[in-house]
Design an enzyme around this catalytic site. Sequence first.
Site, PDB file in Angstrom:
ATOM      1  N   SER A  11       0.854  -1.195   0.000  1.00 33.57           N
ATOM      2  CA  SER A  11       0.000   0.000   0.000  1.00 33.57           C
ATOM      3  C   SER A  11       0.886   1.240   0.000  1.00 33.57           C
ATOM      4  O   SER A  11       1.633   1.471   0.963  1.00 33.57           O
ATOM      5  CB  SER A  11      -0.884   0.032   1.248  1.00 33.57           C
ATOM      6  OG  SER A  11      -1.382   1.359   1.432  1.00 33.57           O
ATOM      7  N   HIS A  36      -1.308  -1.425  -4.141  1.00 38.83           N
ATOM      8  CA  HIS A  36      -2.573  -1.024  -3.510  1.00 38.83           C
ATOM      9  C   HIS A  36      -2.543   0.474  -3.258  1.00 38.83           C
ATOM     10  O   HIS A  36      -1.608   0.999  -2.650  1.00 38.83           O
ATOM     11  CB  HIS A  36      -2.726  -1.789  -2.190  1.00 38.83           C
ATOM     12  CG  HIS A  36      -4.043  -1.631  -1.518  1.00 38.83           C
ATOM     13  ND1 HIS A  36      -5.172  -2.339  -1.886  1.00 38.83           N
ATOM     14  CD2 HIS A  36      -4.414  -0.842  -0.484  1.00 38.83           C
ATOM     15  CE1 HIS A  36      -6.172  -1.993  -1.095  1.00 38.83           C
ATOM     16  NE2 HIS A  36      -5.754  -1.087  -0.243  1.00 38.83           N
ATOM     17  N   ASP A  38      -4.477   3.509  -1.486  1.00 39.46           N
ATOM     18  CA  ASP A  38      -5.508   3.821  -0.492  1.00 39.46           C
ATOM     19  C   ASP A  38      -5.972   5.259  -0.643  1.00 39.46           C
ATOM     20  O   ASP A  38      -5.238   6.197  -0.338  1.00 39.46           O
ATOM     21  CB  ASP A  38      -4.952   3.609   0.918  1.00 39.46           C
ATOM     22  CG  ASP A  38      -5.009   2.149   1.327  1.00 39.46           C
ATOM     23  OD1 ASP A  38      -4.002   1.629   1.840  1.00 39.46           O
ATOM     24  OD2 ASP A  38      -6.059   1.527   1.114  1.00 39.46           O
ATOM     25  N   MET A  40      -8.366   8.281   0.435  1.00 36.41           N
ATOM     26  CA  MET A  40      -9.140   8.704   1.614  1.00 36.41           C
ATOM     27  C   MET A  40      -9.587  10.150   1.452  1.00 36.41           C
ATOM     28  O   MET A  40      -8.798  11.005   1.016  1.00 36.41           O
ATOM     29  CB  MET A  40      -8.269   8.594   2.867  1.00 36.41           C
ATOM     30  CG  MET A  40      -7.740   7.193   3.109  1.00 36.41           C
ATOM     31  SD  MET A  40      -6.677   7.167   4.560  1.00 36.41           S
ATOM     32  CE  MET A  40      -6.212   5.436   4.525  1.00 36.41           C
ATOM     33  N   HIS A  70      -8.386   1.376  -3.672  1.00 36.15           N
ATOM     34  CA  HIS A  70      -9.330   1.167  -2.554  1.00 36.15           C
ATOM     35  C   HIS A  70      -9.922   2.517  -2.181  1.00 36.15           C
ATOM     36  O   HIS A  70      -9.234   3.361  -1.594  1.00 36.15           O
ATOM     37  CB  HIS A  70      -8.521   0.543  -1.399  1.00 36.15           C
ATOM     38  CG  HIS A  70      -9.265   0.437  -0.109  1.00 36.15           C
ATOM     39  ND1 HIS A  70      -8.603   0.160   1.082  1.00 36.15           N
ATOM     40  CD2 HIS A  70     -10.572   0.562   0.212  1.00 36.15           C
ATOM     41  CE1 HIS A  70      -9.480   0.115   2.063  1.00 36.15           C
ATOM     42  NE2 HIS A  70     -10.684   0.355   1.570  1.00 36.15           N
ATOM     43  N   MET A  72     -11.806   4.746   0.022  1.00 27.11           N
ATOM     44  CA  MET A  72     -12.351   4.990   1.362  1.00 27.11           C
ATOM     45  C   MET A  72     -12.924   6.415   1.331  1.00 27.11           C
ATOM     46  O   MET A  72     -12.392   7.356   1.939  1.00 27.11           O
ATOM     47  CB  MET A  72     -11.257   4.864   2.428  1.00 27.11           C
ATOM     48  CG  MET A  72     -10.829   3.429   2.657  1.00 27.11           C
ATOM     49  SD  MET A  72      -9.345   3.292   3.656  1.00 27.11           S
ATOM     50  CE  MET A  72      -8.116   3.347   2.344  1.00 27.11           C
ATOM     51  N   MET A 141     -11.454  -5.447   5.771  1.00 22.72           N
ATOM     52  CA  MET A 141     -10.594  -4.534   6.531  1.00 22.72           C
ATOM     53  C   MET A 141     -10.227  -5.203   7.852  1.00 22.72           C
ATOM     54  O   MET A 141     -11.110  -5.616   8.610  1.00 22.72           O
ATOM     55  CB  MET A 141     -11.294  -3.209   6.797  1.00 22.72           C
ATOM     56  CG  MET A 141     -11.439  -2.312   5.568  1.00 22.72           C
ATOM     57  SD  MET A 141      -9.890  -2.004   4.717  1.00 22.72           S
ATOM     58  CE  MET A 141      -8.980  -1.085   5.961  1.00 22.72           C
ATOM     59  N   ASP A 179      -6.565  -6.078   4.529  1.00 24.90           N
ATOM     60  CA  ASP A 179      -5.880  -4.792   4.513  1.00 24.90           C
ATOM     61  C   ASP A 179      -5.808  -4.233   5.930  1.00 24.90           C
ATOM     62  O   ASP A 179      -6.819  -3.896   6.526  1.00 24.90           O
ATOM     63  CB  ASP A 179      -6.688  -3.839   3.600  1.00 24.90           C
ATOM     64  CG  ASP A 179      -6.089  -2.462   3.478  1.00 24.90           C
ATOM     65  OD1 ASP A 179      -6.632  -1.676   2.691  1.00 24.90           O
ATOM     66  OD2 ASP A 179      -5.098  -2.170   4.171  1.00 24.90           O
TER      67      ASP A 179
HETATM   68  C1  DX5 Z   1      -6.139   1.756   6.472  1.00 18.55           C
HETATM   69  C2  DX5 Z   1      -5.190   1.508   5.352  1.00 18.55           C
HETATM   70  C3  DX5 Z   1      -4.088   0.622   5.870  1.00 18.55           C
HETATM   71  C4  DX5 Z   1      -2.973   0.412   4.908  1.00 18.55           C
HETATM   72  C5  DX5 Z   1      -2.124  -0.757   5.344  1.00 18.55           C
HETATM   73  O1  DX5 Z   1      -7.206   2.492   6.027  1.00 18.55           O
HETATM   74  O2  DX5 Z   1      -5.862   0.885   4.265  1.00 18.55           O
HETATM   75  O3  DX5 Z   1      -4.665  -0.626   6.202  1.00 18.55           O
HETATM   76  O4  DX5 Z   1      -3.390   0.207   3.655  1.00 18.55           O
HETATM   77  O5  DX5 Z   1      -1.373  -0.265   6.387  1.00 18.55           O
HETATM   78  P1  DX5 Z   1      -0.506  -1.227   7.333  1.00 18.55           P
HETATM   79  O6  DX5 Z   1      -0.048  -2.404   6.505  1.00 18.55           O
HETATM   80  O7  DX5 Z   1       0.623  -0.349   7.784  1.00 18.55           O
HETATM   81  O8  DX5 Z   1      -1.433  -1.628   8.429  1.00 18.55           O
HETATM   82 ZN    ZN Z   2      -6.572  -0.286   1.469  1.00 14.94          ZN
END
Ligand code: DX5
Ligand code: ZN
Length: 229
Positions: A11, A36, A38, A40, A70, A72, A141, A179
Amino acid sequence: MDFDLPIIAPSILAADYTKLGEQIGECLKGDIRWIHCDIMDGHFVPNISFGPDVVAATRRTAPEAFLDVHLMIEKPDNYIEAFSDAGADLISVHYEACPHLHSTLQNIRHHGCMNGVVINPGTSVELIEPVLNLIDLVLIMTVNPGFGGQLFIDESYDKIRRLIAMRNEKQSNFLIEVDGGVGLKNIRKLVETGVEVLVTGSSVFKADDITKRVKELKEKANLGRKDFV
Ligand code: DX5
Ligand code: ZN
């Protein structure tokens, strides 16, 4: 699309943004093909990360990579085209953010991407049963979304097992991804439990040697493969 399972999916949320291209390159040197991203928005989750421009930059840096985006975010339908245009191969949306989930998942495929549904730790797998034959991936998650570096939520194992049972019952063939809080200590057990795609943020990008770390994660993950001889 055939994938060499299990898949380690770094990620880039956890990357050093002053050298994102270099760090993605270090992942690719470790035979990573799945990245990946992320996304947000500061509304659906209490953090803001990055948007389509960073996904497009990732695509330029890694033309061969599989970009797993992903979302969010609230109102994900408004951004599917932008992320598809930016180079996403797969777009996953949260069950909790989609009042018209069935339509949103169709919309993702309409824009030429594989689709996925994501459920938060407090959401049961049974709630996504109606769409399991419409999707390419389910993301469970294993932390509360918003930040990297959190602790893995152990109750997730039961959700993974229940989801596998549902997939077998419905003879679906979606991938199962987790994740959050995934690393060297738990990746083998997750693969043994049946997880196929493992998002790893801080475990990869906070390591001294990124290439070495992704290879270690892959080695540990392969120990958990049922067909591992
Ligand atoms: C949370 C993120 C994290 C990230 C992974 O919203 O989606 O889960 O991708 O982070 P680590 O592997 O550091 O938990
Ligand atoms: Zn993610």
